[in-house]
Motif scaffolding. Structure first.
Motif, short mmCIF file in Angstrom:
data_model
loop_
_atom_site.label_atom_id
_atom_site.label_comp_id
_atom_site.label_asym_id
_atom_site.label_seq_id
_atom_site.Cartn_x
_atom_site.Cartn_y
_atom_site.Cartn_z
N VAL A 21 0.83 -1.20 0.00
CA VAL A 21 0.00 0.00 0.00
C VAL A 21 0.86 1.25 0.00
O VAL A 21 0.58 2.22 -0.71
N LEU A 22 1.93 1.24 0.77
CA LEU A 22 2.78 2.42 0.87
C LEU A 22 3.63 2.62 -0.38
O LEU A 22 3.78 3.75 -0.86
N ARG A 23 4.16 1.57 -0.90
CA ARG A 23 5.04 1.67 -2.08
C ARG A 23 4.25 1.68 -3.38
O ARG A 23 4.66 2.31 -4.35
N GLY A 24 3.11 0.99 -3.38
CA GLY A 24 2.32 0.84 -4.60
C GLY A 24 2.39 -0.61 -5.05
O GLY A 24 3.49 -1.12 -5.31
N PRO A 25 1.25 -1.31 -5.13
CA PRO A 25 1.28 -2.74 -5.50
C PRO A 25 1.95 -3.00 -6.84
O PRO A 25 2.74 -3.94 -6.97
N TYR A 26 1.65 -2.18 -7.83
CA TYR A 26 2.23 -2.42 -9.15
C TYR A 26 3.74 -2.24 -9.12
O TYR A 26 4.49 -3.03 -9.69
N ARG A 27 4.19 -1.18 -8.44
CA ARG A 27 5.63 -0.92 -8.37
C ARG A 27 6.35 -1.99 -7.56
O ARG A 27 7.49 -2.34 -7.84
N MET A 28 5.67 -2.53 -6.54
CA MET A 28 6.31 -3.51 -5.67
C MET A 28 6.40 -4.88 -6.33
O MET A 28 7.44 -5.55 -6.29
N PHE A 29 5.30 -5.32 -6.95
CA PHE A 29 5.26 -6.66 -7.51
C PHE A 29 5.78 -6.72 -8.94
O PHE A 29 5.83 -7.80 -9.53
N ALA A 30 6.15 -5.58 -9.50
CA ALA A 30 6.71 -5.60 -10.86
C ALA A 30 8.08 -6.26 -10.89
O ALA A 30 8.50 -6.77 -11.93
N GLY A 31 8.78 -6.28 -9.75
CA GLY A 31 10.11 -6.89 -9.72
C GLY A 31 10.12 -8.36 -9.35
O GLY A 31 11.20 -8.93 -9.17
N LEU A 32 8.94 -8.99 -9.21
CA LEU A 32 8.90 -10.41 -8.85
C LEU A 32 9.56 -11.31 -9.89
O LEU A 32 10.24 -12.27 -9.51
N PRO A 33 9.39 -11.07 -11.20
CA PRO A 33 10.05 -11.96 -12.17
C PRO A 33 11.57 -11.99 -12.05
O PRO A 33 12.20 -12.99 -12.39
N THR A 34 12.16 -10.92 -11.55
CA THR A 34 13.62 -10.86 -11.40
C THR A 34 14.07 -11.19 -9.99
O THR A 34 15.25 -11.07 -9.68
N SER A 35 13.14 -11.58 -9.11
CA SER A 35 13.48 -11.91 -7.72
C SER A 35 12.90 -13.27 -7.37
O SER A 35 11.77 -13.37 -6.86
N PRO A 36 13.61 -14.36 -7.64
CA PRO A 36 13.07 -15.69 -7.34
C PRO A 36 12.87 -15.93 -5.86
O PRO A 36 11.98 -16.69 -5.46
N GLY A 37 13.67 -15.29 -5.01
CA GLY A 37 13.50 -15.47 -3.57
C GLY A 37 12.16 -14.93 -3.08
O GLY A 37 11.46 -15.58 -2.29
N ALA A 38 11.77 -13.73 -3.56
CA ALA A 38 10.48 -13.16 -3.17
C ALA A 38 9.33 -13.99 -3.70
O ALA A 38 8.33 -14.21 -3.00
#
Length: 217
Positions: free
Chosen positions: A129-146
């Motif tokens: 909510v604070l960062r922005g869902p789209y901005r936060m989860f946009a990096g999931l493809p490049t972060s296998p740990g998350a």
């Protein structure tokens, strides 16, 4: 005497004229020290830093963003702050309740894992909510740990709420802890190589200690 009187009057006239022109010149060079304008895209208006919500020249970006998010259309800045505070409170409550079951982990493993997972879910929601869902989860493809952590979290909640399986819930919680530990190791200086080196040094020291005691006996 007439010349002296005229010179004195001219001097006084020049002095009065200079006194009148000084405030004008000083006012022309005065610096406006009024309140600064609110920074565009900042959370707290004029109290925010100029780089709040944006990326600085050094490449560092703050974890919050006041820019409109496609996943939160029409949500104001104040509403996002209220939602963040509510999620943070619920997260702290769930983590606190899970700590009460920690001494009785073997008897209440499913409740502990459920409360821990709910606390993690609320913490992720607060950050989103604070960062922005789209901005936060946009990096999931490049972060296998998350991505692995989110999968383990979802599996834990499904096993606890739908399947009511203590074994699967405990397994999901163990996977969460494993992913967190792996991420923590990757942040250490040297990463896994440093951990292996320190483990080898500790194993060698224990081996020498045990060998010395055996020889003395």
């Amino acid at each position: 005497m007439a010349d002296l009187n005229r010179q004195l009057q001219d001097y006084l006239a020049q002095s009065k004229g200079g006194a009148r022109t000084v405030p004008q010149s000083s006012s022309s060079t005065a610096v406006d020290l009024g309140d600064p304008e609110p920074v565009s895209g900042s959370w707290f208006g004029r109290w925010s830093s100029p780089w709040s919500g944006s990326q600085s020249s050094s490449g560092f970006s703050w974890p919050w963003s006041a820019e409109p998010d496609p996943c939160l259309p029409g949500v104001s800045r104040r509403q996002r702050l209220v939602a963040f505070c509510a999620c943070a409170v619920f997260s702290s409550l769930c983590f606190g309740l899970s700590a009460l079951y920690a001494p009785l982990l073997l008897l209440y493993a499913r409740k502990f894992a459920l409360l821990w997972s709910l606390g993690s879910l609320f913490a992720i929601a607060a950050a989103a909510v604070l960062r922005g869902p789209y901005r936060m989860f946009a990096g999931l493809p490049t972060s296998p740990g998350a991505a692995a952590y989110l999968c383990a979290l979802a599996g834990t909640l499904y096993a606890a709420l739908r399947l009511h399986s203590t074994a699967l819930t405990a397994l999901g919680a163990a996977l969460q802890v494993a992913v967190i530990c792996a991420c923590a190791v990757s942040l250490l200086p040297g990463g896994s190589a440093g951990i292996r080196f320190m483990g080898g040094v500790a194993a060698a020291a224990i081996k020498r200690t045990v060998t010395g005691k055996t020889t003395s006996i």
